[in-house]
Every structure is written in C-alpha cells, then in structure tokens.
Design a protein around this motif. Sequence first.
Motif, PDB file in Angstrom:
ATOM      1  N   ALA A  35      -4.096   7.946   2.139  1.00  0.00           N
ATOM      2  CA  ALA A  35      -4.487   7.515   0.789  1.00  0.00           C
ATOM      3  C   ALA A  35      -4.294   8.647  -0.218  1.00  0.00           C
ATOM      4  CB  ALA A  35      -5.943   7.046   0.791  1.00  0.00           C
ATOM      5  N   SER A  73      -6.596   4.655  -4.137  1.00  0.00           N
ATOM      6  CA  SER A  73      -5.802   4.090  -3.053  1.00  0.00           C
ATOM      7  C   SER A  73      -6.673   3.953  -1.814  1.00  0.00           C
ATOM      8  CB  SER A  73      -4.577   4.964  -2.757  1.00  0.00           C
ATOM      9  OG  SER A  73      -4.976   6.276  -2.430  1.00  0.00           O
ATOM     10  N   GLY A  74      -6.234   3.078  -0.920  1.00  0.00           N
ATOM     11  CA  GLY A  74      -6.999   2.883   0.301  1.00  0.00           C
ATOM     12  C   GLY A  74      -6.642   1.592   0.996  1.00  0.00           C
ATOM     13  N   MET A  86      -6.733   2.284   6.411  1.00  0.00           N
ATOM     14  CA  MET A  86      -5.925   3.417   5.956  1.00  0.00           C
ATOM     15  C   MET A  86      -6.653   4.727   6.187  1.00  0.00           C
ATOM     16  SD  MET A  86      -4.117   4.165   2.250  1.00  0.00           S
ATOM     17  CE  MET A  86      -2.982   2.788   2.427  1.00  0.00           C
ATOM     18  N   LYS A 114      -0.601   9.021  -0.940  1.00  0.00           N
ATOM     19  CA  LYS A 114      -0.132   7.908  -1.766  1.00  0.00           C
ATOM     20  C   LYS A 114      -0.516   8.118  -3.232  1.00  0.00           C
ATOM     21  CE  LYS A 114       0.242   4.150   1.613  1.00  0.00           C
ATOM     22  NZ  LYS A 114       1.657   3.858   1.287  1.00  0.00           N
ATOM     23  N   SER A 115      -1.730   8.577  -3.467  1.00  0.00           N
ATOM     24  CA  SER A 115      -2.148   8.825  -4.850  1.00  0.00           C
ATOM     25  C   SER A 115      -1.380   9.978  -5.474  1.00  0.00           C
ATOM     26  CB  SER A 115      -3.653   9.090  -4.909  1.00  0.00           C
ATOM     27  OG  SER A 115      -4.377   7.897  -4.728  1.00  0.00           O
ATOM     28  N   ARG A 171      -4.438   0.118  -4.610  1.00  0.00           N
ATOM     29  CA  ARG A 171      -3.329   0.920  -5.133  1.00  0.00           C
ATOM     30  C   ARG A 171      -3.252   0.654  -6.625  1.00  0.00           C
ATOM     31  NH1 ARG A 171       3.201   1.491  -3.772  1.00  0.00           N
ATOM     32  NH2 ARG A 171       3.441   3.347  -5.076  1.00  0.00           N
ATOM     33  N   LYS A 178     -10.231   4.888  -0.348  1.00  0.00           N
ATOM     34  CA  LYS A 178     -10.325   6.108   0.444  1.00  0.00           C
ATOM     35  C   LYS A 178     -10.000   7.368  -0.356  1.00  0.00           C
ATOM     36  CE  LYS A 178     -11.187   3.786   4.235  1.00  0.00           C
ATOM     37  NZ  LYS A 178     -10.183   3.644   5.293  1.00  0.00           N
ATOM     38  N   CYS A 179      -9.414   7.194  -1.546  1.00  0.00           N
ATOM     39  CA  CYS A 179      -9.071   8.357  -2.368  1.00  0.00           C
ATOM     40  C   CYS A 179      -9.271   8.040  -3.845  1.00  0.00           C
ATOM     41  CB  CYS A 179      -7.622   8.780  -2.129  1.00  0.00           C
ATOM     42  SG  CYS A 179      -7.072  10.166  -3.165  1.00  0.00           S
TER      43      CYS A 179
END
Length: 256
Positions: A192, A182-183, A187, A195-196, A168, A105-106
């Motif tokens: 995401a 991340s994802g 999520m 988190k990144s 991740r 997702k990111c």
Amino acid sequence: MKYPAGRIPFEYERNDLAKVVREVMERRDTNIVGGNISIKVQDETGKFFYVMTPTMMSEAYMGYLNADQILVIEPHTRKVISGTGKVTREINMHEAIYDANPEIKCVFHSHADQCMFWGTSGLNMPNVTEATQKLKEIRTLNWHPMCTEELAEYVSAEIKKLGAKALRNGFILNSHGTLFTSGGKDMDPLTALHKSLADVDITEYNAKVAYKQTVFQQIGVLDGYYSEGTKIGTWEDVKAGKALYNKKTTQNKKGD
C-alpha cells in the motif's frame, strides 16, 4: 510486543518507510515542510499500530531518516511504542482516515510541487494521463486549517463517502498538499505504501500536463482536455466544479 533481542519493532517496515521519505524528497513530491506518511500494521497478537513518520521529517532531518526515527504509535492513545522522533500534529487526520475505512493500509500526505497549482485554485484537477486513470476523479477538497480536528473530521467524512474507492484514491487538500490512501483487505501495508508513492508521483506529472492543456485552451490550440485520444471535457467544465477523467477507458480497464 515480541521482537528479536537487539532489534526494533517493525524494523523492516520502518526501514522501508525511511527510504520512501528520501525518495519523496528527491523526486520533489514534497517540499521542505514535508508532510507525513503512515502505514497500519499488526503484531503477532493481531493488535494494530501505526508506523509513521515523525514531525519535522524534512525540515529538521532533510528527509534523511533511519528506522529508529520512524515511530510505532498505538492508535487513539497516540502513545509512542518505539522510536526516537516526536508525533506529528496531523496524526488526528491519519487516525480519522483509518477509522473511517479499516481496510486502508496507508495514508500518504505530501506537499507536492505541481499539484499545488490546483490546490491553491480550489479547482478539481483534470485527470488526463494514462497512468492516473484508475484514480478517476482527482478532487480538490474545501479548505480547512491544517492539523485541526475540523480537517480530520471533514476528510474522514469524505473518505466514508468514497466507499471502496478510498482503497486507491487521491485528494488535493486546498492550499495544503496532496492526500493519497491505499489498501485492501488482503493488501500488505508496504505494498500500500509503494502504491501511494507511485500515485503521488504520477499525479505530479498529471498536474503539469493538465495545467499545460489548460493554457493551450486559453490560447486556442486545444478545444478541451484530452486523455488517450478522447476529449473528456473543457475548462468551462472545470470551472463549474466537475472532476474530469476518461470514463470510457477506465471502464475498459476494469479487469487490468
């Protein structure tokens, strides 16, 4: 794409991404050439788009972006659906990563300060701090020219090899910067993104600590790399191409 009169598409996500760009600059998690960040979003029909930073986000705008400068891009056509900025040349790498693992997702690429020691050396970064252990291996990828299809295809292949770990993960792009993904199936894209952001920040600290542990080995203070009270390897291991992390504590934290 429907949105309220007077508002812009994915305004909340774009505003949040603009704030993240400023945070990245202030934390020195990137330099003036910036890097690029994207998240994968869906509209009310289920169609996917990329919400993405424009080119020159740091050099021209010095990290001060508003929501309208963050782009909404249609995948593969690369058509700008909304936004006043221009598309970065590295969209090919982002697109290739999302295609390689649809649950990502990111995609977060920055020119992080401390990580560049490992990036220019071509060595894998020893993962020694407690906060970074869930990233496991922090590998430095082979060099490929920036913004090229060659780089996009290479990174895509590496993402495919990772499987679920790509949800991740942190890579170091040789002589170029860092790349975090991340994802997860359920999520939210902004989760995401955050988190990144956290991962690039904690990896910067790890890069500094790992470098100092390397120096301490050379002057005889340490006999290896230590993480959470455990010796996880040596400088010789790093030179041999190993990506060190604390496998014992990582296994114990699976349920965290």
